[in-house]
Design a protein around this motif. Sequence first.
Motif, PDB file in Angstrom:
ATOM      1  N   VAL A 185       0.832  -1.201   0.000  1.00 28.97           N
ATOM      2  CA  VAL A 185       0.000   0.000   0.000  1.00 28.97           C
ATOM      3  C   VAL A 185       0.871   1.258   0.000  1.00 28.97           C
ATOM      4  N   ASP A 186       1.851   1.312   0.896  1.00 26.80           N
ATOM      5  CA  ASP A 186       2.680   2.504   1.019  1.00 26.80           C
ATOM      6  C   ASP A 186       3.537   2.726  -0.221  1.00 26.80           C
ATOM      7  N   GLU A 187       4.111   1.657  -0.764  1.00 21.72           N
ATOM      8  CA  GLU A 187       4.920   1.808  -1.965  1.00 21.72           C
ATOM      9  C   GLU A 187       4.052   2.173  -3.163  1.00 21.72           C
ATOM     10  N   GLY A 188       2.838   1.602  -3.221  1.00 22.54           N
ATOM     11  CA  GLY A 188       1.931   1.941  -4.303  1.00 22.54           C
ATOM     12  C   GLY A 188       1.520   3.400  -4.256  1.00 22.54           C
ATOM     13  N   ALA A 189       1.253   3.900  -3.050  1.00 27.25           N
ATOM     14  CA  ALA A 189       0.886   5.305  -2.892  1.00 27.25           C
ATOM     15  C   ALA A 189       2.044   6.211  -3.304  1.00 27.25           C
ATOM     16  N   PHE A 190       3.252   5.840  -2.905  1.00 23.72           N
ATOM     17  CA  PHE A 190       4.420   6.641  -3.275  1.00 23.72           C
ATOM     18  C   PHE A 190       4.597   6.682  -4.790  1.00 23.72           C
ATOM     19  N   GLU A 191       4.509   5.532  -5.438  1.00 21.05           N
ATOM     20  CA  GLU A 191       4.689   5.477  -6.886  1.00 21.05           C
ATOM     21  C   GLU A 191       3.592   6.252  -7.614  1.00 21.05           C
ATOM     22  N   THR A 192       2.360   6.168  -7.123  1.00 23.16           N
ATOM     23  CA  THR A 192       1.264   6.910  -7.743  1.00 23.16           C
ATOM     24  C   THR A 192       1.520   8.414  -7.657  1.00 23.16           C
ATOM     25  N   GLY A 193       1.897   8.867  -6.481  1.00 27.95           N
ATOM     26  CA  GLY A 193       2.170  10.291  -6.301  1.00 27.95           C
ATOM     27  C   GLY A 193       3.385  10.755  -7.072  1.00 27.95           C
ATOM     28  N   LEU A 194       4.439   9.936  -7.067  1.00 28.57           N
ATOM     29  CA  LEU A 194       5.665  10.302  -7.765  1.00 28.57           C
ATOM     30  C   LEU A 194       5.419  10.465  -9.251  1.00 28.57           C
ATOM     31  N   ARG A 195       4.727   9.513  -9.847  1.00 29.55           N
ATOM     32  CA  ARG A 195       4.467   9.599 -11.288  1.00 29.55           C
ATOM     33  C   ARG A 195       3.524  10.761 -11.609  1.00 29.55           C
ATOM     34  N   ALA A 196       2.580  11.041 -10.729  1.00 34.22           N
ATOM     35  CA  ALA A 196       1.689  12.181 -10.948  1.00 34.22           C
ATOM     36  C   ALA A 196       2.477  13.489 -10.923  1.00 34.22           C
ATOM     37  N   LEU A 197       3.395  13.598  -9.989  1.00 38.85           N
ATOM     38  CA  LEU A 197       4.217  14.802  -9.907  1.00 38.85           C
ATOM     39  C   LEU A 197       5.071  14.973 -11.153  1.00 38.85           C
ATOM     40  N   VAL A 198       5.761  13.913 -11.552  1.00 36.13           N
ATOM     41  CA  VAL A 198       6.663  14.014 -12.698  1.00 36.13           C
ATOM     42  C   VAL A 198       5.879  14.199 -13.991  1.00 36.13           C
ATOM     43  N   ASP A 199       4.723  13.553 -14.114  1.00 36.05           N
ATOM     44  CA  ASP A 199       3.882  13.771 -15.297  1.00 36.05           C
ATOM     45  C   ASP A 199       3.430  15.230 -15.372  1.00 36.05           C
ATOM     46  N   GLY A 200       3.076  15.796 -14.216  1.00 30.46           N
ATOM     47  CA  GLY A 200       2.670  17.199 -14.197  1.00 30.46           C
ATOM     48  C   GLY A 200       3.814  18.121 -14.583  1.00 30.46           C
ATOM     49  N   LEU A 201       5.008  17.816 -14.111  1.00 35.64           N
ATOM     50  CA  LEU A 201       6.180  18.614 -14.484  1.00 35.64           C
ATOM     51  C   LEU A 201       6.474  18.478 -15.974  1.00 35.64           C
ATOM     52  N   SER A 202       6.293  17.279 -16.503  1.00 36.25           N
ATOM     53  CA  SER A 202       6.513  17.070 -17.942  1.00 36.25           C
ATOM     54  C   SER A 202       5.555  17.929 -18.768  1.00 36.25           C
ATOM     55  N   LEU A 203       4.322  18.033 -18.323  1.00 37.53           N
ATOM     56  CA  LEU A 203       3.343  18.864 -19.004  1.00 37.53           C
ATOM     57  C   LEU A 203       3.781  20.325 -18.972  1.00 37.53           C
ATOM     58  N   GLN A 204       4.209  20.794 -17.823  1.00 37.40           N
ATOM     59  CA  GLN A 204       4.686  22.181 -17.719  1.00 37.40           C
ATOM     60  C   GLN A 204       5.892  22.420 -18.618  1.00 37.40           C
ATOM     61  N   PHE A 205       6.798  21.449 -18.626  1.00 41.80           N
ATOM     62  CA  PHE A 205       8.016  21.598 -19.414  1.00 41.80           C
ATOM     63  C   PHE A 205       7.674  21.673 -20.899  1.00 41.80           C
ATOM     64  N   GLY A 206       6.748  20.813 -21.340  1.00 41.61           N
ATOM     65  CA  GLY A 206       6.337  20.837 -22.748  1.00 41.61           C
ATOM     66  C   GLY A 206       5.689  22.159 -23.124  1.00 41.61           C
ATOM     67  N   GLN A 207       4.890  22.725 -22.237  1.00 41.87           N
ATOM     68  CA  GLN A 207       4.214  23.983 -22.515  1.00 41.87           C
ATOM     69  C   GLN A 207       5.204  25.144 -22.648  1.00 41.87           C
ATOM     70  N   GLN A 208       6.239  25.128 -21.831  1.00 42.82           N
ATOM     71  CA  GLN A 208       7.181  26.241 -21.896  1.00 42.82           C
ATOM     72  C   GLN A 208       8.141  26.105 -23.082  1.00 42.82           C
ATOM     73  N   GLN A 209       8.243  24.888 -23.609  1.00 40.64           N
ATOM     74  CA  GLN A 209       9.105  24.691 -24.782  1.00 40.64           C
ATOM     75  C   GLN A 209       8.377  24.993 -26.094  1.00 40.64           C
ATOM     76  N   SER A 210       7.041  25.005 -26.071  1.00 42.34           N
ATOM     77  CA  SER A 210       6.274  25.192 -27.291  1.00 42.34           C
ATOM     78  C   SER A 210       6.127  26.676 -27.645  1.00 42.34           C
TER      79      SER A 210
END
Length: 210
Positions: A185-210
């Motif tokens: 449970v704890d590792e699953g929660a960490f991985e879910t949050g981690l990927r959500a954070l990095v996916d959100g950063l990827s979206l921001q990064f793509g927007q500023q590069q366009s």
Amino acid sequence: MARPRKPLLSRERIVRCALALVDSEGLQAVSTRRLAAELGVSGPSLYNHFRTKDEILDAVADEVCAHVEVSMFEDGTGWRDALLAWARSYRAALTAHPNIVPFLAQGPGRRPSQLRMADAVFGGMVAAGWSRAQATHIGALMRYFVAGSALGSFARGFVDDAALYARDYPHLDQAHLLAEHQQRVDEGAFETGLRALVDGLSLQFGQQQS
């Protein structure tokens, strides 16, 4: 009497002993008097290596962070994969010694391992194209997230009493099973949050590069 071949005391012995106390009893267990007793030496002898208790805890915190891998920010790994790998390594180091996390959360201070980690993350983000301000925010965000995830177990916070939840909290009818599956449970929660954070950063990064 011949002098011993090895000194009775060293910084390494003090740090190992202090870390063992932190792990088993918490930060409050560490004092110069307690350490001297555990090491079988006189209290004043500790001051040949450390001036204060906080210096000892700084060395303990630094030893924990020395096991965090940061080479991914310097070996050509893309910033997204580097953040993921670093966060996992960072969490692994902290979850192995959760009682030191509140002390680590105060910031790097003068601790070499934490400063090297901050330098690597910041440098990696700037080199990838993030601004210096954004790189600072990302480093802080990831530190908050990782440290928070290592402070305690979400799953262990629920008692093993099915009747409690069935009576008053019907949506938590499986909560009594969480502690049994704590690691997953704890590792699953960490991985879910981690990927959500990095996916959100990827979206921001793509927007500023366009």
